[in-house]
Design a protein around this motif. Structure first.
Motif, PDB file in Angstrom:
ATOM      1  N   GLY A  19       0.816  -1.211   0.000  1.00  0.00           N
ATOM      2  CA  GLY A  19       0.000   0.000   0.000  1.00  0.00           C
ATOM      3  C   GLY A  19       0.846   1.256   0.000  1.00  0.00           C
ATOM      4  N   TYR A  20       1.940   1.219   0.748  1.00  0.00           N
ATOM      5  CA  TYR A  20       2.839   2.372   0.801  1.00  0.00           C
ATOM      6  C   TYR A  20       3.536   2.572  -0.538  1.00  0.00           C
ATOM      7  CZ  TYR A  20       6.369   5.591   2.603  1.00  0.00           C
ATOM      8  OH  TYR A  20       7.174   6.693   2.816  1.00  0.00           O
ATOM      9  N   VAL A  21       3.930   1.486  -1.166  1.00  0.00           N
ATOM     10  CA  VAL A  21       4.576   1.566  -2.487  1.00  0.00           C
ATOM     11  C   VAL A  21       3.604   2.139  -3.512  1.00  0.00           C
ATOM     12  CG1 VAL A  21       5.503   0.198  -4.393  1.00  0.00           C
ATOM     13  CG2 VAL A  21       6.260  -0.266  -2.046  1.00  0.00           C
ATOM     14  N   ASP A  22       2.345   1.711  -3.469  1.00  0.00           N
ATOM     15  CA  ASP A  22       1.327   2.249  -4.387  1.00  0.00           C
ATOM     16  C   ASP A  22       1.204   3.765  -4.232  1.00  0.00           C
ATOM     17  OD1 ASP A  22       0.739  -0.208  -5.460  1.00  0.00           O
ATOM     18  OD2 ASP A  22      -1.021  -0.566  -4.197  1.00  0.00           O
ATOM     19  N   LEU A  23       1.192   4.218  -2.988  1.00  0.00           N
ATOM     20  CA  LEU A  23       1.077   5.653  -2.721  1.00  0.00           C
ATOM     21  C   LEU A  23       2.301   6.408  -3.233  1.00  0.00           C
ATOM     22  CD1 LEU A  23      -0.410   8.031  -1.379  1.00  0.00           C
ATOM     23  CD2 LEU A  23       0.757   7.434   0.770  1.00  0.00           C
ATOM     24  N   CYS A  24       3.478   5.843  -3.003  1.00  0.00           N
ATOM     25  CA  CYS A  24       4.716   6.484  -3.461  1.00  0.00           C
ATOM     26  C   CYS A  24       4.765   6.575  -4.983  1.00  0.00           C
ATOM     27  CB  CYS A  24       5.934   5.709  -2.938  1.00  0.00           C
ATOM     28  SG  CYS A  24       6.152   5.785  -1.150  1.00  0.00           S
ATOM     29  N   GLU A  25       4.371   5.514  -5.659  1.00  0.00           N
ATOM     30  CA  GLU A  25       4.382   5.503  -7.128  1.00  0.00           C
ATOM     31  C   GLU A  25       3.368   6.496  -7.681  1.00  0.00           C
ATOM     32  OE1 GLU A  25       3.718   1.441  -8.156  1.00  0.00           O
ATOM     33  OE2 GLU A  25       5.836   0.876  -7.902  1.00  0.00           O
ATOM     34  N   TRP A  26       2.211   6.577  -7.036  1.00  0.00           N
ATOM     35  CA  TRP A  26       1.196   7.543  -7.460  1.00  0.00           C
ATOM     36  C   TRP A  26       1.711   8.963  -7.301  1.00  0.00           C
ATOM     37  CZ3 TRP A  26      -1.290  11.468  -4.861  1.00  0.00           C
ATOM     38  CH2 TRP A  26      -2.395  12.056  -5.506  1.00  0.00           C
ATOM     39  N   ALA A  27       2.361   9.237  -6.173  1.00  0.00           N
ATOM     40  CA  ALA A  27       2.908  10.574  -5.920  1.00  0.00           C
ATOM     41  C   ALA A  27       3.959  10.937  -6.970  1.00  0.00           C
ATOM     42  CB  ALA A  27       3.510  10.633  -4.516  1.00  0.00           C
ATOM     43  N   ALA A  36       7.417  10.255   2.442  1.00  0.00           N
ATOM     44  CA  ALA A  36       8.425  10.395   3.490  1.00  0.00           C
ATOM     45  C   ALA A  36       8.798  11.848   3.734  1.00  0.00           C
ATOM     46  CB  ALA A  36       9.675   9.596   3.117  1.00  0.00           C
ATOM     47  N   ALA A  37       8.719  12.668   2.677  1.00  0.00           N
ATOM     48  CA  ALA A  37       9.061  14.087   2.821  1.00  0.00           C
ATOM     49  C   ALA A  37       7.992  14.848   3.595  1.00  0.00           C
ATOM     50  CB  ALA A  37       9.255  14.710   1.439  1.00  0.00           C
ATOM     51  N   LEU A  38       6.817  14.244   3.768  1.00  0.00           N
ATOM     52  CA  LEU A  38       5.703  14.895   4.470  1.00  0.00           C
ATOM     53  C   LEU A  38       5.472  14.310   5.854  1.00  0.00           C
ATOM     54  CD1 LEU A  38       3.158  15.000   1.490  1.00  0.00           C
ATOM     55  CD2 LEU A  38       4.835  16.734   2.143  1.00  0.00           C
ATOM     56  N   SER A  39       6.403  13.509   6.313  1.00  0.00           N
ATOM     57  CA  SER A  39       6.192  12.788   7.573  1.00  0.00           C
ATOM     58  C   SER A  39       6.020  13.708   8.776  1.00  0.00           C
ATOM     59  CB  SER A  39       7.342  11.811   7.832  1.00  0.00           C
ATOM     60  OG  SER A  39       8.564  12.519   7.942  1.00  0.00           O
ATOM     61  N   GLU A  40       6.533  14.928   8.691  1.00  0.00           N
ATOM     62  CA  GLU A  40       6.410  15.874   9.811  1.00  0.00           C
ATOM     63  C   GLU A  40       5.348  16.937   9.552  1.00  0.00           C
ATOM     64  OE1 GLU A  40       7.892  15.319  12.615  1.00  0.00           O
ATOM     65  OE2 GLU A  40       8.930  13.579  11.751  1.00  0.00           O
ATOM     66  N   VAL A  73       0.538   4.439   5.797  1.00  0.00           N
ATOM     67  CA  VAL A  73       1.159   5.668   6.306  1.00  0.00           C
ATOM     68  C   VAL A  73       1.171   5.656   7.831  1.00  0.00           C
ATOM     69  CG1 VAL A  73       0.842   8.163   6.517  1.00  0.00           C
ATOM     70  CG2 VAL A  73       0.663   7.069   4.266  1.00  0.00           C
ATOM     71  N   GLN A  74       0.086   5.216   8.437  1.00  0.00           N
ATOM     72  CA  GLN A  74       0.034   5.140   9.901  1.00  0.00           C
ATOM     73  C   GLN A  74       1.042   4.141  10.443  1.00  0.00           C
ATOM     74  OE1 GLN A  74      -4.664   6.354  10.709  1.00  0.00           O
ATOM     75  NE2 GLN A  74      -4.013   4.232  10.871  1.00  0.00           N
ATOM     76  N   TYR A  75       1.290   3.082   9.684  1.00  0.00           N
ATOM     77  CA  TYR A  75       2.282   2.091  10.123  1.00  0.00           C
ATOM     78  C   TYR A  75       3.692   2.636   9.982  1.00  0.00           C
ATOM     79  CZ  TYR A  75       4.924  -2.263  10.379  1.00  0.00           C
ATOM     80  OH  TYR A  75       5.829  -3.236  10.742  1.00  0.00           O
ATOM     81  N   GLU A  76       3.963   3.342   8.892  1.00  0.00           N
ATOM     82  CA  GLU A  76       5.303   3.892   8.654  1.00  0.00           C
ATOM     83  C   GLU A  76       5.601   5.069   9.590  1.00  0.00           C
ATOM     84  OE1 GLU A  76       7.698   2.913   6.581  1.00  0.00           O
ATOM     85  OE2 GLU A  76       6.555   1.233   5.749  1.00  0.00           O
ATOM     86  N   PHE A  77       4.573   5.872   9.883  1.00  0.00           N
ATOM     87  CA  PHE A  77       4.774   7.085  10.686  1.00  0.00           C
ATOM     88  C   PHE A  77       3.750   7.095  11.817  1.00  0.00           C
ATOM     89  CE2 PHE A  77       5.466   8.046   6.112  1.00  0.00           C
ATOM     90  CZ  PHE A  77       6.853   8.108   6.128  1.00  0.00           C
ATOM     91  N   ARG A  78       4.091   6.427  12.899  1.00  0.00           N
ATOM     92  CA  ARG A  78       3.145   6.197  13.989  1.00  0.00           C
ATOM     93  C   ARG A  78       2.616   7.488  14.601  1.00  0.00           C
ATOM     94  NH1 ARG A  78       0.352   2.043  15.009  1.00  0.00           N
ATOM     95  NH2 ARG A  78       0.570   2.186  17.268  1.00  0.00           N
TER      96      ARG A  78
END
Length: 286
Positions: A19-27, A36-40, A73-78
């Motif tokens: 799911g995270y890869v799908d989001l990254c490829e779409w972006a 990852a650049a929006l994690s904060e 995203v919630q799993y990658e950035f708790r």
């Protein structure tokens, strides 16, 4: 054991990673910032996910496609878990627009007919496949009686079954089944129990389990095989037009108990439903 690492299974981690890869490829394809650049920046991450979900909706992707991206995203950035209300609102609205899909309840008459027909196949007309037909028939009746999901039926092992005995005299004609890692384990526990209050099912379970190695599955095949056998039985009984599936056993028993006068609050506990609303859908069908 690493508690943080094992809070989700290895298989589910792969799903979240996809799911995270799908989001990254779409972006990347849409010239948007990498997640990852929006994690904060919770607001920017929410906007990215909302746009991703909207695009998935417009392209007729399954709802799970959008939900999986948020969970990833919630799993990658708790630290963002409580900051993604907007994307979850989009998922809720998408879900509301979808037609409600329910399993058609299987009546007791049909469940018992499948049970009898399967035993007839196993003992008389198709003895070559008796190792499938007999446990299939027994587990159809047992699963209907105990309000079990198809996955719970095919994963049940001998060691998960407690039958009436001198040691368990209070059970009389009732068997107790332990459901290991059920679908709703995050809310109702990793190990749940259900009750088989049918003398015939209990007797056949006892017969099947006699001399069986406790680690073996009672139905010795996959869920796909179980569903295929159920479909074959429905065709033989002439009830295919009703739209029954193996998933119809659980709502069928729930409907039966409701029509006999059981209160929904008690029925929810027996069937291990997380929410009463889920059970209400089947009652409306009844």
């Amino acid at each position: 054991m690493n508690l943080q690492r094992t809070r989700v299974s290895k298989k589910y981690r792969k799903v979240l990673r996809a799911g995270y890869v799908d989001l990254c490829e779409w972006a990347l394809f849409n010239d948007r910032p990498h997640p990852a650049a929006l994690s904060e920046d919770a607001l920017a991450m929410s906007e990215l996910l909302i746009d991703f979900i909207q695009d998935a909706f417009e392209r007729n992707k399954p709802l799970s496609h959008g939900r999986r991206a948020i969970l990833a995203v919630q799993y990658e950035f708790r630290h963002l878990v409580k900051s993604l209300r907007g994307p979850w609102d989009s998922i809720s609205h998408w879900q509301e627009r979808q037609p409600v899909q329910l399993h058609v309840p299987c009546t007791r008459l049909i469940a018992y007919a499948v049970f009898c027909n399967a035993l007839l196949r196993g003992f008389v007309t198709d003895t070559r496949n008796a190792h499938l037909w007999i446990p299939f028939g027994v587990m159809v009746r047992t699963g209907w009686t105990a309000l079990m999901r198809p996955g719970e039926i095919v994963n049940l092992r001998g060691k998960h079954t407690v039958l009436p005995s001198a040691l368990h005299a209070a059970l009389t004609d009732t068997a107790i089944l332990m459901i290991d890692r059920p679908k709703n384990r995050r809310h109702l526990g990793r190990q749940q129990v259900c009750r088989v209050d049918d003398m015939t099912s209990t007797a056949w379970l006892r017969w099947l389990l006699e001399d069986m190695y406790p680690e073996l599955k009672i139905f010795p095949a996959s869920g796909a095989t179980f569903r295929a056998l159920f479909e074959e039985m429905c065709e033989e009984l002439g009830v295919t037009e009703i739209g029954l599936t193996a998933g119809s056993l659980r709502p069928g028993r729930a409907t039966h108990l409701f029509l006999e006068g059981m209160e929904t609050s008690r029925l929810r506990v027996m069937g291990r439903w997380k929410r009463l609303e889920s059970l209400d859908h089947y009652i409306q069908v009844a």
